[in-house]
Design a protein around this motif. Structure first.
Motif, short mmCIF file in Angstrom:
data_model
loop_
_atom_site.label_atom_id
_atom_site.label_comp_id
_atom_site.label_asym_id
_atom_site.label_seq_id
_atom_site.Cartn_x
_atom_site.Cartn_y
_atom_site.Cartn_z
N ALA A 337 -34.70 -17.61 -25.82
CA ALA A 337 -35.46 -18.62 -25.12
C ALA A 337 -36.80 -18.05 -24.63
N TYR A 338 -36.77 -16.80 -24.13
CA TYR A 338 -38.01 -16.25 -23.60
C TYR A 338 -39.02 -15.99 -24.71
N THR A 340 -40.10 -17.94 -26.98
CA THR A 340 -41.00 -19.02 -27.32
C THR A 340 -42.11 -19.11 -26.30
N ASP A 341 -43.05 -19.98 -26.59
CA ASP A 341 -44.33 -19.80 -25.94
C ASP A 341 -44.46 -19.99 -24.43
N PRO A 342 -43.59 -20.71 -23.70
CA PRO A 342 -43.95 -20.94 -22.30
C PRO A 342 -44.04 -19.68 -21.46
N THR A 343 -43.48 -18.60 -21.89
CA THR A 343 -43.49 -17.43 -21.02
C THR A 343 -44.53 -16.43 -21.47
N PRO A 344 -44.92 -15.59 -20.53
CA PRO A 344 -45.89 -14.55 -20.88
C PRO A 344 -45.34 -13.64 -21.98
N ARG A 347 -46.22 -14.97 -25.10
CA ARG A 347 -47.65 -14.84 -25.37
C ARG A 347 -47.99 -13.41 -25.76
N ARG B 56 -44.01 -21.33 -14.59
CA ARG B 56 -43.74 -19.89 -14.72
C ARG B 56 -43.55 -19.25 -13.37
N LEU B 114 -37.40 -25.12 -18.26
CA LEU B 114 -38.28 -23.97 -18.49
C LEU B 114 -38.64 -23.79 -19.95
N PHE B 115 -37.68 -24.03 -20.84
CA PHE B 115 -37.93 -23.70 -22.22
C PHE B 115 -37.98 -24.90 -23.14
N ARG B 119 -40.09 -29.20 -26.92
CA ARG B 119 -38.96 -29.33 -27.87
C ARG B 119 -38.21 -30.62 -27.64
N PRO B 471 -44.46 -26.87 -30.10
CA PRO B 471 -44.60 -25.86 -29.05
C PRO B 471 -45.70 -24.84 -29.35
N GLN B 472 -46.06 -24.64 -30.60
CA GLN B 472 -47.04 -23.62 -30.92
C GLN B 472 -48.45 -24.07 -30.53
N GLY B 475 -49.76 -22.93 -27.05
CA GLY B 475 -49.33 -21.66 -26.50
C GLY B 475 -50.39 -20.57 -26.55
#
Ligand code: HDD
Ligand code: HEM
Ligand code: HEM
Lengths: 352, 476
Positions: A337-338, A340-344, A347, B56, B114-115, B119, B471-472, B475
């Motif tokens: 899960a981490y 994919t993009d929402p987390t630093p 990135r 975050r 959060l994730f 999606r 999602p890409q 980001g």
């Protein structure tokens, strides 16, 4: 139905509490296990995969520990206020270890520098937590000094060789579950590493189980009486026999059996161990001084929590099963899960 | 120090550390939900940018809340075994419900929150956020109910061994001080978060980075603050009047009032001296306390001397903690009003001194929360269950050495945690919301109208191709 439940309230709630412990041990066992094996893995890439494989599930697993603690408080208060002071140091140390480990988990994914520090914190925290749980287990088998319905020992009364042995056994056992999990969830070099280490873990856990069983039967007369008196001996004989069978089957299938076999059998091994423990300790909440009937909370308190438990536990189990289902199959290093993009972390990984 | 003092110190430290995170996450969860709603309804990418950014920070705070909360649920047993024995039948179920609620709503939906963005559908994301927010609120409700029961016990009777048995669950949960405490706590959380959002946004406006998003957030936060600051003060007033009725000694300590008086003065500042049982260097405003406490010129208020010195709390601690909290309440109100004035003059984003002021208010909410709980908890001493169980009788049979060692451990570990959090959250916060590929509209919210609606019809829609389901896309 309701009267039946309330007549057997002690049994019902003891079953729920044992159930929480079993779920906790099996579920958190796999991610503690991965943590225990963490530093043994040969490459950094293995560690990435190992972490990614438990990422979607680990914090859900740990909530069972909270559930177990508060359930004890609500349903068997005597267990709570006698046992927690009795195991003060190992409990607090375990909490330290779990915090350290949780934080290391979160921050390793974000950190670019000092990775080794977080790696050590994660692995060390996992081992320390397992050791503390073992010390508590050993202390329970040994018995807890109680006077006037309160704990009556010192800060180190929990300490025993039996406990240390249990701690070693749990480190091996969790390591085994973790290795089984990795065999199932990973491929290539990481999987080979998992298969190699599974054998060592299996030897450790089998030896520890044997020593702990013999030792507690030998040093604690009540335990010996429970197992070696006559009808019991026959009725309980399947427990050790099946255990031996499981160990042998596992040993022979680590390299050749289906990929999920080691994992499933290691869970089975734990369940057998817990059955053995319940047999040794039943019917006590606080070993050999407070029984489940004596330690039980008021009926009106039990009725109140019963409603919540009956609604929430099945749903939570369904959720968690769902989470495992969604993340079934092999883990790739960027799949968690981490990743994919929402987390630093996501990135950072995408940067050139 | 003896085991009681050490155990109190340890509990105060760990619970005071824990409360920081729920304070942050209860409010932030709703803020993120609101941003998710705005993004869903308006499609303005600024909202998504802000939502991701604050999500975050929320995630980091949430993790801290969970790990420090686990400690507390065990500490009640390890350190306060006497108390656990007395109150388990009453508080055990409340704590269990806290866990179950957190389990049920948070564990289940937090992953989607959060994730899942990008999606799942936007509506589903809003729903997940709302469930997490409701879960955090319900968790707080159970805990505050437990604490309020200890402050104003009801619905349970103690037997000959001092063990409480519940007579009515309704009365146990809805005690006299519960509604006030809950409302004041939840409002505190929202208010604190408003100023955190305002402070971080002000920083980016000041640096002229991420300007569109930061202005939007700054404007939203100050609107919130304008509503919440007076509300919090009003709730505090109600809370205080409730305390006057149920815990007069605590109130007298807050006011620094020694003698039972008709028409008491308000003591603005003084040194309450417990040895002489009087105030030194007092600055008083006549009749004012009577006005806000009894809403009359000559109302009677009980003083500290109504109980023996042994039954008084530590007066200076309560007295000064209360002044810190109420003082911060006033500062926050003044800041919010200044914001309104600047907004009306259309200088909200230009006045650099105000941006600095907003940055300076960022930690104040947290300080007020700690001060408020200190008033509440230190003020009810020497009782643990008010009027019924003394703190000294509640401690666990553990050795002082063990408690001291673990206190030291917590102290070291929590400082490391705090540093790590400050490092990672600070980096996130200072980096700011990720900029969009194309510039978003300038000056949103300057005129105070709903920026979302405006921009949905004009520039922004054509700027960033809104492809939420991929999602890409955003980001990078
Ligand atoms: C942002 C946080 C914040 C702010 C600005 C204020 N408070 Fe507060 N206060 C809290 C956060 C808080 C708290 C942390 O939420 C407490 C601790 C327990 C509780 O119920 O709320 C609290 C407790 C508390 C109590 C103790 C009640 C008791 O336990 O008996 C009183 C009387 C007040 N508050 C009154 C006020 C007044 C008159 C304020 C403004 C002038 C004020 N508070 C501002
Ligand atoms: C007024 C004081 C408190 C409030 C408002 C509060 C609120 C919360 C909230 C909202 C959470 C969810 C996690 C988060 O959002 O950060 C949480 C977590 C937790 N709190 Fe507290 N709490 C308080 C005090 C306590 C106390 C005294 C205990 C111990 C008895 C406790 C035990 C826990 C536990 C065990 C968790 C983790 C639950 C989980 O696994 O999700 N809290 N608390
Ligand atoms: C989360 C916000 C809270 C904060 C910041 C807080 C703060 C404090 C402080 C400063 C003390 C020490 C008071 C003194 O000894 O002078 C204390 C004591 C205590 N509080 Fe709280 N408290 C909080 C919530 C709670 C809750 C929710 C409970 C339980 C339901 C609780 C139960 C206790 C207990 C058992 C003690 C120890 C006995 C005592 O010294 O009073 N507290 N707390």
């Amino acid at each position: 139905m309701f009267t039946l439940l309330s007549e057997h309230a002690a049994l019902v709630f003891a079953a729920v509490a044992v159930f929480c412990v079993v779920v906790y041990v099996l579920a958190d066992g796999l991610d503690l296990g991965v943590g225990i094996l963490f530093l043994a893995a040969p490459r950094d890439a293995d560690r990435d995969v190992m972490m990614a494989s438990i990422e979607p599930v680990w914090d859900g697993n740990e909530t069972w520990l909270v559930a177990g603690g508060t359930l004890l408080f609500a349903a068997f208060p005597a267990g709570y206020y006698i046992l927690l002071p009795a195991f003060y140091l190992p409990i607090v140390t375990m909490l330290f270890a779990l915090i350290l480990r949780g934080v290391a988990f979160g921050f390793r994914l974000q950190a670019t520098r000092f990775r080794l520090v977080w790696d050590i914190a994660f692995a060390g925290g996992s081992m320390l937590a397992a050791l503390c749980q073992g010390l508590i287990l050993g202390g329970l088998i040994d018995g807890v000094p109680v006077a006037d319905g309160m704990f009556a020992g010192g800060p180190f009364s929990f300490l025993s060789l039996l406990g240390l042995m249990c701690g070693v056994g749990l480190i091996g056992g969790y390591g085994l579950i973790g290795a089984g999990w990795l065999i199932m969830k990973t491929q290539g070099a990481t999987q080979i590493f998992a298969r190699e280490i599974a054998r060592a873990a299996l030897i450790l856990v089998a030896a520890a189980m044997l020593i702990v069983s013999v030792w507690s039967a030998w040093s604690v007369p009540e335990v010996a009486a429970r197992w070696f008196s006559l009808p019991n001996l026959v009725l309980l004989a399947p427990v050790p026999l099946v255990t031996v069978a499981v160990v042998v089957t596992m040993w022979r299938g680590i390299w050749t059996g289906p990929e999920s076999r080691t994992f499933l059998l290691s869970l089975g091994l734990f369940v057998l161990g817990l059955i053995g423990l319940v047999v040794s300790l039943w019917p006590y909440v606080v070993p050999r001084s407070v029984t489940v009937w004596q330690g039980l909370a008021d009926p009106q308190s039990l009725a109140f929590i019963g409603v919540g438990l009956a609604i929430v536990l099945p749903i939570v189990l369904a959720y968690q099963a769902h989470a495992y289902w969604v993340f079934r199959g092999k883990t790739g290093s960027g799949h968690g899960a981490y990743g994919t993009d929402p987390t630093p972390a996501g990135r950072r990984r995408k940067l050139p | 120090m003896d085991a009681v003092a050490l155990a109190r110190l340890q509990f105060a430290f760990t619970v005071g550390f824990h409360i920081l995170w729920p304070t942050m996450t209860i409010g932030l969860a709703w803020f993120v939900t609101w941003l998710s709603v705005l993004w869903w309804r308006t499609g303005n990418p600024v909202y998504r940018q802000l939502m991701r950014f604050w999500m975050r920070i929320f995630a980091l705070g949430f993790g801290m809340g969970v790990v420090t909360g686990i400690v507390l649920s065990y500490e009640i047993g390890t350190n306060w075994a006497g108390f656990s024995r007395s109150a388990a039948h009453v508080l055990g179920p409340l704590f269990l419900y806290e866990t179950l609620t957190a389990f049920f709503l948070e564990a289940g939906f937090i992953g989607i929150m959060l994730f899942g963005e990008g999606r799942v559908s936007r509506g589903a994301h809003v729903f997940a956020c709302a469930m997490v927010s409701v879960g955090a609120l319900l968790s707080a409700t159970w805990i505050v109910a437990a604490n309020s029961w200890m402050q104003t016990p009801a619905g349970a009777v103690a037997d000959a061994h001092g063990i409480y048995h519940v007579v009515s669950w309704w009365d146990v949960v809805f005690t006299a001080s519960f509604p006030y405490r809950l409302a004041h706590m939840v409002c505190a959380s929202f208010l604190t978060v408003s100023f955190v959002v305002a402070g971080v946004s002000a920083f980016h406006i000041w640096r002229q980075r991420h300007v569109a998003a930061s202005r939007t957030a700054f404007s939203m936060a100050l609107w919130m603050a304008l509503i919440l600051a007076p509300t919090q003060i009003a709730l505090g007033d109600l809370h205080g009047r409730n305390t006057l009725e149920h815990q007069p000694t605590k109130l007298a300590a807050m006011e620094g009032l020694w003698e039972t008086t008709r028409g008491p003065a308000m003591t603005v500042i003084a040194w309450p001296d417990m040895a002489t049982q009087s105030n030194l260097y007092a600055l008083d405003i006549p009749h004012l306390a009577s006005l806000y406490l009894t809403h009359s010129w000559k109302g009677e208020v009980e003083g500290l001397k109504a109980v023996s010195p042994a039954d008084q709390p530590n007066v200076p601690v309560v007295f000064f903690a209360f002044r810190i909290m109420a003082g911060i309440g006033m500062v926050l109100l003044a800041t919010a009003i200044t914001g309104l004035v600047l907004r009306l003059r259309r200088r909200l984003f230009e006045a650099r001194w105000f941006l600095w002021l907003a940055m300076a208010t960022t930690p104040l909410g947290f300080i007020a929360v700690i001060a408020g709980w200190t008033v509440t908890e230190a003020g009810r001493q020497p009782w643990l269950i008010y009027g019924q169980l003394r703190t000294v009788d509640a401690v666990a049979p553990v050795a002082a050495g063990a408690v001291g060692a673990s206190l030291l451990g917590f102290f070291l570990l929590y400082n490391v945690l705090m540093l790590a959090f400050a490092w990672f959250a600070g980096r996130l916060a200072l980096a700011g919301p990720a900029d969009l590929p194309v510039t978003a509209p300038e000056h949103p919210g300057l005129d105070g109208t709903n920026l979302g609606r405006r921009s949905a019809s004009s520039p922004s829609t054509s700027l960033a191709p809104a492809t939420p389901r991929n999602p890409q896309a955003a980001g990078a």
